[in-house]
Design a protein around this motif. Sequence first.
Motif, PDB file in Angstrom:
ATOM      1  N   ALA A 150      21.932  85.798  49.738  1.00  0.00           N
ATOM      2  CA  ALA A 150      21.743  84.178  49.655  1.00  0.00           C
ATOM      3  C   ALA A 150      22.521  83.671  48.853  1.00  0.00           C
ATOM      4  N   ASP A 151      22.599  84.025  47.726  1.00  0.00           N
ATOM      5  CA  ASP A 151      23.213  83.594  46.329  1.00  0.00           C
ATOM      6  C   ASP A 151      24.894  83.986  46.673  1.00  0.00           C
ATOM      7  N   ALA A 152      25.133  84.958  47.211  1.00  0.00           N
ATOM      8  CA  ALA A 152      26.597  85.044  47.452  1.00  0.00           C
ATOM      9  C   ALA A 152      27.042  84.350  48.824  1.00  0.00           C
ATOM     10  N   GLN A 153      26.287  84.138  49.631  1.00  0.00           N
ATOM     11  CA  GLN A 153      26.453  82.942  50.635  1.00  0.00           C
ATOM     12  C   GLN A 153      26.690  81.792  50.173  1.00  0.00           C
ATOM     13  N   ARG A 154      25.737  81.139  49.181  1.00  0.00           N
ATOM     14  CA  ARG A 154      25.970  79.969  48.613  1.00  0.00           C
ATOM     15  C   ARG A 154      27.026  79.777  47.935  1.00  0.00           C
ATOM     16  N   ASN A 155      27.652  80.662  47.064  1.00  0.00           N
ATOM     17  CA  ASN A 155      28.825  80.764  46.211  1.00  0.00           C
ATOM     18  C   ASN A 155      29.883  80.543  46.817  1.00  0.00           C
ATOM     19  N   GLN A 156      29.875  81.396  48.189  1.00  0.00           N
ATOM     20  CA  GLN A 156      30.909  81.176  49.079  1.00  0.00           C
ATOM     21  C   GLN A 156      31.162  79.948  49.648  1.00  0.00           C
ATOM     22  N   GLN A 157      30.146  79.271  50.071  1.00  0.00           N
ATOM     23  CA  GLN A 157      30.208  77.909  50.520  1.00  0.00           C
ATOM     24  C   GLN A 157      30.822  76.947  49.530  1.00  0.00           C
ATOM     25  N   ALA A 158      30.255  77.176  48.202  1.00  0.00           N
ATOM     26  CA  ALA A 158      30.695  76.389  46.961  1.00  0.00           C
ATOM     27  C   ALA A 158      32.193  76.605  46.864  1.00  0.00           C
ATOM     28  N   LEU A 159      32.463  77.528  47.080  1.00  0.00           N
ATOM     29  CA  LEU A 159      33.994  77.928  47.036  1.00  0.00           C
ATOM     30  C   LEU A 159      34.917  77.248  48.013  1.00  0.00           C
ATOM     31  N   LEU A 160      34.224  77.396  49.213  1.00  0.00           N
ATOM     32  CA  LEU A 160      35.246  76.575  50.345  1.00  0.00           C
ATOM     33  C   LEU A 160      35.068  75.118  50.050  1.00  0.00           C
ATOM     34  N   ALA A 161      34.067  74.758  49.747  1.00  0.00           N
ATOM     35  CA  ALA A 161      34.094  73.052  49.495  1.00  0.00           C
ATOM     36  C   ALA A 161      34.999  72.677  48.377  1.00  0.00           C
ATOM     37  N   ALA A 162      35.040  73.654  47.526  1.00  0.00           N
ATOM     38  CA  ALA A 162      36.175  73.330  46.211  1.00  0.00           C
ATOM     39  C   ALA A 162      37.506  73.470  46.844  1.00  0.00           C
ATOM     40  N   ALA A 163      37.776  74.614  47.652  1.00  0.00           N
ATOM     41  CA  ALA A 163      39.187  74.505  48.227  1.00  0.00           C
ATOM     42  C   ALA A 163      39.524  73.479  49.230  1.00  0.00           C
ATOM     43  N   GLU A 181      49.028  74.590  50.495  1.00  0.00           N
ATOM     44  CA  GLU A 181      49.835  75.273  49.702  1.00  0.00           C
ATOM     45  C   GLU A 181      49.633  75.218  48.259  1.00  0.00           C
ATOM     46  N   ALA A 182      48.322  74.643  47.894  1.00  0.00           N
ATOM     47  CA  ALA A 182      48.146  74.519  46.305  1.00  0.00           C
ATOM     48  C   ALA A 182      47.840  75.800  45.888  1.00  0.00           C
ATOM     49  N   PRO A 183      48.264  75.957  44.532  1.00  0.00           N
ATOM     50  CA  PRO A 183      47.743  77.257  43.725  1.00  0.00           C
ATOM     51  C   PRO A 183      46.628  77.587  43.642  1.00  0.00           C
ATOM     52  N   VAL A 184      46.283  78.924  44.036  1.00  0.00           N
ATOM     53  CA  VAL A 184      44.982  79.520  44.053  1.00  0.00           C
ATOM     54  C   VAL A 184      44.502  79.176  42.550  1.00  0.00           C
ATOM     55  N   ARG A 185      45.010  79.122  41.359  1.00  0.00           N
ATOM     56  CA  ARG A 185      44.462  78.870  40.300  1.00  0.00           C
ATOM     57  C   ARG A 185      43.919  77.512  40.245  1.00  0.00           C
ATOM     58  N   GLU A 186      44.298  76.526  40.945  1.00  0.00           N
ATOM     59  CA  GLU A 186      43.815  75.371  41.046  1.00  0.00           C
ATOM     60  C   GLU A 186      42.675  75.235  41.748  1.00  0.00           C
ATOM     61  N   ILE A 187      42.547  76.044  42.645  1.00  0.00           N
ATOM     62  CA  ILE A 187      41.173  76.150  43.627  1.00  0.00           C
ATOM     63  C   ILE A 187      40.194  76.994  42.509  1.00  0.00           C
ATOM     64  N   GLN A 221      34.873  73.283  57.137  1.00  0.00           N
ATOM     65  CA  GLN A 221      35.059  71.695  57.462  1.00  0.00           C
ATOM     66  C   GLN A 221      34.629  71.296  58.906  1.00  0.00           C
ATOM     67  N   VAL A 222      35.255  72.276  59.709  1.00  0.00           N
ATOM     68  CA  VAL A 222      34.648  72.106  61.272  1.00  0.00           C
ATOM     69  C   VAL A 222      32.908  72.074  61.391  1.00  0.00           C
ATOM     70  N   GLU A 223      32.440  73.062  60.571  1.00  0.00           N
ATOM     71  CA  GLU A 223      31.020  73.146  60.715  1.00  0.00           C
ATOM     72  C   GLU A 223      30.346  71.788  60.075  1.00  0.00           C
ATOM     73  N   ALA A 224      30.815  71.535  58.859  1.00  0.00           N
ATOM     74  CA  ALA A 224      30.398  70.429  58.051  1.00  0.00           C
ATOM     75  C   ALA A 224      30.505  69.164  58.852  1.00  0.00           C
ATOM     76  N   CYS A 225      31.745  68.941  59.594  1.00  0.00           N
ATOM     77  CA  CYS A 225      31.937  67.634  60.386  1.00  0.00           C
ATOM     78  C   CYS A 225      30.917  67.602  61.622  1.00  0.00           C
ATOM     79  N   THR A 278      42.787  67.983  55.534  1.00  0.00           N
ATOM     80  CA  THR A 278      42.706  69.494  55.119  1.00  0.00           C
ATOM     81  C   THR A 278      43.323  70.121  56.082  1.00  0.00           C
ATOM     82  N   LYS A 279      43.296  69.832  57.439  1.00  0.00           N
ATOM     83  CA  LYS A 279      44.064  70.777  58.727  1.00  0.00           C
ATOM     84  C   LYS A 279      45.593  70.705  58.220  1.00  0.00           C
ATOM     85  N   HIS A 280      46.146  69.719  57.636  1.00  0.00           N
ATOM     86  CA  HIS A 280      47.640  69.408  57.778  1.00  0.00           C
ATOM     87  C   HIS A 280      48.157  70.621  56.920  1.00  0.00           C
TER      88      HIS A 280
END
Length: 203
Positions: free
Chosen positions: A22-35, A45-51, A80-84, A115-117
Amino acid sequence: MTTNDEGAGQPAQQKPVRQKRADAQRNQQALLAAAATVFVASGVEAPVREIAAAAGVGMGTIYRHFPTRADLVVAVYRHQVEACAEAGPVLLAKGGSPHAALSQWVNLFVDFLVTKHGLAAVLRSDSAGFEALHTYFLDRLVPVCAQLLNAAAEAGETSTDIDAYELMRGIGNLCIGTDNDPRYDARHMVKLLIAGLLQSRLT
Protein backbone atom coordinates in the motif's frame (compact mmCIF):
# COMPACT_ATOMS: atom_id res chain seq x y z
CA MET A 1 -0.08 -25.44 21.15
CA THR A 2 2.76 -24.98 18.65
CA THR A 3 0.44 -25.47 15.68
CA ASN A 4 -2.07 -22.95 17.04
CA ASP A 5 0.65 -20.40 17.70
CA GLU A 6 1.93 -20.73 14.14
CA GLY A 7 -1.58 -20.35 12.72
CA ALA A 8 -2.26 -17.32 14.85
CA GLY A 9 0.98 -15.72 13.75
CA GLN A 10 0.30 -16.08 10.03
CA PRO A 11 -1.96 -12.99 9.59
CA ALA A 12 0.56 -10.89 11.52
CA GLN A 13 3.23 -11.90 8.99
CA GLN A 14 1.01 -10.89 6.07
CA LYS A 15 -0.02 -7.49 7.44
CA PRO A 16 3.41 -5.80 7.00
CA VAL A 17 3.54 -7.10 3.43
CA ARG A 18 0.13 -5.59 2.63
CA GLN A 19 1.13 -2.34 4.32
CA LYS A 20 4.38 -2.22 2.33
CA ARG A 21 2.49 -2.74 -0.91
CA ALA A 22 0.00 0.00 0.00
CA ASP A 23 2.86 2.38 0.84
CA ALA A 24 4.59 1.58 -2.44
CA GLN A 25 1.36 2.24 -4.34
CA ARG A 26 0.89 5.60 -2.61
CA ASN A 27 4.51 6.54 -3.30
CA GLN A 28 4.15 5.67 -6.99
CA GLN A 29 0.94 7.68 -7.27
CA ALA A 30 2.66 10.66 -5.63
CA LEU A 31 5.56 10.31 -8.07
CA LEU A 32 3.18 10.25 -11.04
CA ALA A 33 1.33 13.31 -9.74
CA ALA A 34 4.63 15.18 -9.40
CA ALA A 35 5.70 14.10 -12.88
CA ALA A 36 2.38 15.29 -14.33
CA THR A 37 2.88 18.72 -12.71
CA VAL A 38 6.37 18.97 -14.18
CA PHE A 39 5.12 17.88 -17.61
CA VAL A 40 2.45 20.59 -17.54
CA ALA A 41 5.08 23.21 -16.70
CA SER A 42 8.01 21.96 -18.79
CA GLY A 43 6.70 19.39 -21.27
CA VAL A 44 7.31 15.65 -21.47
CA GLU A 45 11.01 16.19 -22.23
CA ALA A 46 11.58 17.71 -18.78
CA PRO A 47 14.77 16.43 -17.09
CA VAL A 48 14.30 13.44 -14.81
CA ARG A 49 16.14 15.30 -12.05
CA GLU A 50 13.39 17.97 -12.14
CA ILE A 51 10.75 15.30 -11.69
CA ALA A 52 12.73 13.66 -8.90
CA ALA A 53 13.07 16.99 -7.09
CA ALA A 54 9.33 17.68 -7.39
CA ALA A 55 8.51 14.20 -6.07
CA GLY A 56 11.09 14.38 -3.28
CA VAL A 57 12.80 11.16 -4.36
CA GLY A 58 16.11 10.18 -5.89
CA MET A 59 16.51 9.69 -9.62
CA GLY A 60 17.20 6.01 -8.97
CA THR A 61 13.69 5.61 -7.56
CA ILE A 62 12.18 6.92 -10.78
CA TYR A 63 14.33 4.66 -12.95
CA ARG A 64 13.48 1.69 -10.76
CA HIS A 65 9.76 2.21 -11.38
CA PHE A 66 10.07 3.50 -14.96
CA PRO A 67 13.22 2.34 -16.78
CA THR A 68 12.57 4.54 -19.84
CA ARG A 69 11.04 7.97 -20.40
CA ALA A 70 8.32 6.33 -22.51
CA ASP A 71 7.39 4.13 -19.52
CA LEU A 72 7.07 7.21 -17.33
CA VAL A 73 5.09 9.21 -19.90
CA VAL A 74 2.62 6.37 -20.47
CA ALA A 75 2.18 5.89 -16.71
CA VAL A 76 1.56 9.62 -16.23
CA TYR A 77 -0.88 9.57 -19.15
CA ARG A 78 -2.89 6.74 -17.60
CA HIS A 79 -2.69 8.34 -14.16
CA GLN A 80 -4.09 11.61 -15.54
CA VAL A 81 -6.84 9.83 -17.48
CA GLU A 82 -7.97 8.06 -14.32
CA ALA A 83 -7.82 11.24 -12.25
CA CYS A 84 -9.87 13.08 -14.86
CA ALA A 85 -12.39 10.25 -15.14
CA GLU A 86 -12.85 10.00 -11.36
CA ALA A 87 -13.23 13.78 -10.97
CA GLY A 88 -16.42 14.04 -13.02
CA PRO A 89 -18.79 12.19 -10.66
CA VAL A 90 -17.12 13.84 -7.64
CA LEU A 91 -17.75 17.33 -9.03
CA LEU A 92 -21.37 16.48 -9.79
CA ALA A 93 -21.88 15.04 -6.32
CA LYS A 94 -20.97 18.36 -4.69
CA GLY A 95 -24.51 19.48 -5.41
CA GLY A 96 -23.76 22.73 -7.20
CA SER A 97 -24.62 23.73 -10.74
CA PRO A 98 -23.95 20.93 -13.26
CA HIS A 99 -22.67 23.58 -15.68
CA ALA A 100 -20.18 24.72 -13.02
CA ALA A 101 -19.15 21.08 -12.51
CA LEU A 102 -18.67 20.76 -16.27
CA SER A 103 -16.53 23.92 -16.32
CA GLN A 104 -14.33 22.62 -13.50
CA TRP A 105 -13.99 19.25 -15.20
CA VAL A 106 -13.04 20.89 -18.49
CA ASN A 107 -10.25 22.76 -16.67
CA LEU A 108 -8.89 19.38 -15.52
CA PHE A 109 -9.28 18.03 -19.04
CA VAL A 110 -7.26 20.95 -20.43
CA ASP A 111 -4.54 20.23 -17.86
CA PHE A 112 -4.53 16.66 -19.13
CA LEU A 113 -4.25 17.80 -22.74
CA VAL A 114 -1.24 19.93 -21.84
CA THR A 115 0.34 16.90 -20.17
CA LYS A 116 -0.45 14.84 -23.25
CA HIS A 117 1.39 17.33 -25.46
CA GLY A 118 4.44 15.63 -26.95
CA LEU A 119 3.30 12.10 -26.15
CA ALA A 120 3.23 11.11 -29.82
CA ALA A 121 6.86 12.17 -30.23
CA VAL A 122 7.93 10.10 -27.23
CA LEU A 123 6.04 7.04 -28.50
CA ARG A 124 6.66 7.53 -32.24
CA SER A 125 8.35 4.12 -32.45
CA ASP A 126 5.26 2.39 -31.04
CA SER A 127 2.24 3.50 -33.08
CA ALA A 128 0.18 0.51 -31.92
CA GLY A 129 0.82 1.43 -28.29
CA PHE A 130 -0.17 5.02 -28.95
CA GLU A 131 -3.42 3.93 -30.62
CA ALA A 132 -4.22 1.69 -27.65
CA LEU A 133 -3.74 4.65 -25.31
CA HIS A 134 -5.97 6.83 -27.45
CA THR A 135 -8.72 4.20 -27.35
CA TYR A 136 -8.32 3.94 -23.58
CA PHE A 137 -8.56 7.74 -23.34
CA LEU A 138 -11.84 7.81 -25.28
CA ASP A 139 -13.35 4.85 -23.45
CA ARG A 140 -12.71 6.42 -20.05
CA LEU A 141 -13.36 10.12 -20.66
CA VAL A 142 -16.14 10.42 -23.26
CA PRO A 143 -18.73 8.78 -20.94
CA VAL A 144 -17.70 11.13 -18.09
CA CYS A 145 -18.08 14.19 -20.30
CA ALA A 146 -21.45 12.85 -21.48
CA GLN A 147 -22.58 12.41 -17.86
CA LEU A 148 -21.72 16.04 -17.10
CA LEU A 149 -23.42 17.30 -20.26
CA ASN A 150 -26.56 15.26 -19.56
CA ALA A 151 -26.74 16.62 -16.01
CA ALA A 152 -26.43 20.19 -17.30
CA ALA A 153 -29.10 19.57 -19.93
CA GLU A 154 -31.48 17.97 -17.40
CA ALA A 155 -31.00 21.03 -15.17
CA GLY A 156 -32.02 23.23 -18.08
CA GLU A 157 -28.59 24.90 -18.20
CA THR A 158 -27.47 23.75 -21.64
CA SER A 159 -28.94 22.43 -24.85
CA THR A 160 -29.65 18.70 -25.16
CA ASP A 161 -27.97 18.34 -28.57
CA ILE A 162 -24.34 18.70 -27.47
CA ASP A 163 -22.25 15.61 -28.18
CA ALA A 164 -19.53 14.74 -25.68
CA TYR A 165 -17.03 13.54 -28.28
CA GLU A 166 -17.51 16.67 -30.39
CA LEU A 167 -17.05 18.92 -27.37
CA MET A 168 -13.86 17.14 -26.32
CA ARG A 169 -12.56 17.23 -29.88
CA GLY A 170 -13.30 20.96 -30.06
CA ILE A 171 -11.49 21.60 -26.78
CA GLY A 172 -8.54 19.58 -28.03
CA ASN A 173 -8.38 21.63 -31.23
CA LEU A 174 -8.42 24.87 -29.23
CA CYS A 175 -5.42 23.63 -27.25
CA ILE A 176 -3.27 22.94 -30.33
CA GLY A 177 -0.26 25.22 -30.64
CA THR A 178 -0.68 26.92 -27.29
CA ASP A 179 2.98 26.31 -26.42
CA ASN A 180 4.26 27.93 -29.61
CA ASP A 181 2.38 31.22 -29.55
CA PRO A 182 2.63 33.41 -26.44
CA ARG A 183 -0.21 35.61 -27.77
CA TYR A 184 -2.64 32.70 -27.83
CA ASP A 185 -4.42 31.75 -24.59
CA ALA A 186 -6.08 28.38 -25.13
CA ARG A 187 -7.58 28.33 -21.64
CA HIS A 188 -9.34 31.64 -22.33
CA MET A 189 -10.81 30.29 -25.56
CA VAL A 190 -11.97 27.09 -23.86
CA LYS A 191 -13.57 29.16 -21.11
CA LEU A 192 -15.50 31.13 -23.75
CA LEU A 193 -16.60 27.87 -25.38
CA ILE A 194 -17.97 26.46 -22.12
CA ALA A 195 -19.67 29.75 -21.30
CA GLY A 196 -21.21 29.57 -24.76
CA LEU A 197 -22.86 26.26 -23.89
CA LEU A 198 -24.77 28.04 -21.15
CA GLN A 199 -25.61 30.98 -23.38
CA SER A 200 -26.87 28.68 -26.15
CA ARG A 201 -29.62 27.49 -23.81
CA LEU A 202 -30.65 31.05 -23.03
CA THR A 203 -31.03 32.18 -26.65
